[in-house]
Design a protein around this motif. Sequence first.
Motif: not given
Lengths: 118, 118
Positions: A38-44, B109-111
């Motif tokens: 979920v975290n990855l889906a939110d960022r990036g 990069e942002s991650i």
Amino acid sequence: MSRVSTSRFSTELVRSCTDLVVLALLRNRPMYGYEILVNLADRGNGEFEFQQGTLYPLLYRLEREGWIAGSWETPTTGKRRKIYSLTAEGQKAERARSKEWTRFTRAVESILEECNHE
Amino acid sequence: MSRVSTSRFSTELVRSCTDLVVLALLRNRPMYGYEILVNLADRGNGEFEFQQGTLYPLLYRLEREGWIAGSWETPTTGKRRKIYSLTAEGQKAERARSKEWTRFTRAVESILEECNHE
DNA sequence: CGACATACTATGCGGCGCATAGTATGTGAG
DNA sequence: CTCACATACTATGCGCCGCATAGTATGTCG
């Protein structure tokens, strides 16, 4: 969800740094699988919408490698979950990969720029 | 030459943008296979020392895809060589991939930054 | 003429993202 | 209470592509 027509190119991009991204995430704090998803889906900006079939085998691999360690949590309420945290080895690996990634992308950039300007 | 112990990570990195890099190179001018090999080894600080077994199949694929076109050159002196040049389709593909690559690396990069600062 | 560089062709392995499917518990609407 | 849905992990097999490896064949230079 509904992952729209993943192109081969973007698949290769993702593939090139799944380890790195997950290790980086876990530098912050320990997380369980679904939470990482979920975290990855939110960022990036939607670049990292991992499938479960991508993430879990990845976690098993990182654990086998000794870079993360998982421990079962059985909360009073909610489902049991396996919490993963970075080991000392994992921290080293993350730093190394992070550096290598930066060096590599710089090299690519220099080629791209050079070729787009002449 | 003597490609020292290629790590899996750097292999995945290379794998993620072989197309892009070769297309970008050919934007400059047409080249034959071996020339590309040498050119890539020279630039990019040793990050792109392709094996022949990497490059040639890649060229076949790009040609099959319609992004590059090859024509045999039989010079008065020297070995015969197949010169590859970008097609119009190939130019479009190069631009698209180039953009996608930039967008993607920004996301990574942002991650990385986010996770290294908290 | 023999060693080495040049230049392309061909084949198979192995790793990993993804698709797919399966299991099982928790929660909330009706 | 029950049924739908979210949560959370496990398991299996395909397909792509970098790499290793090997083979062919023509230049060039000492």
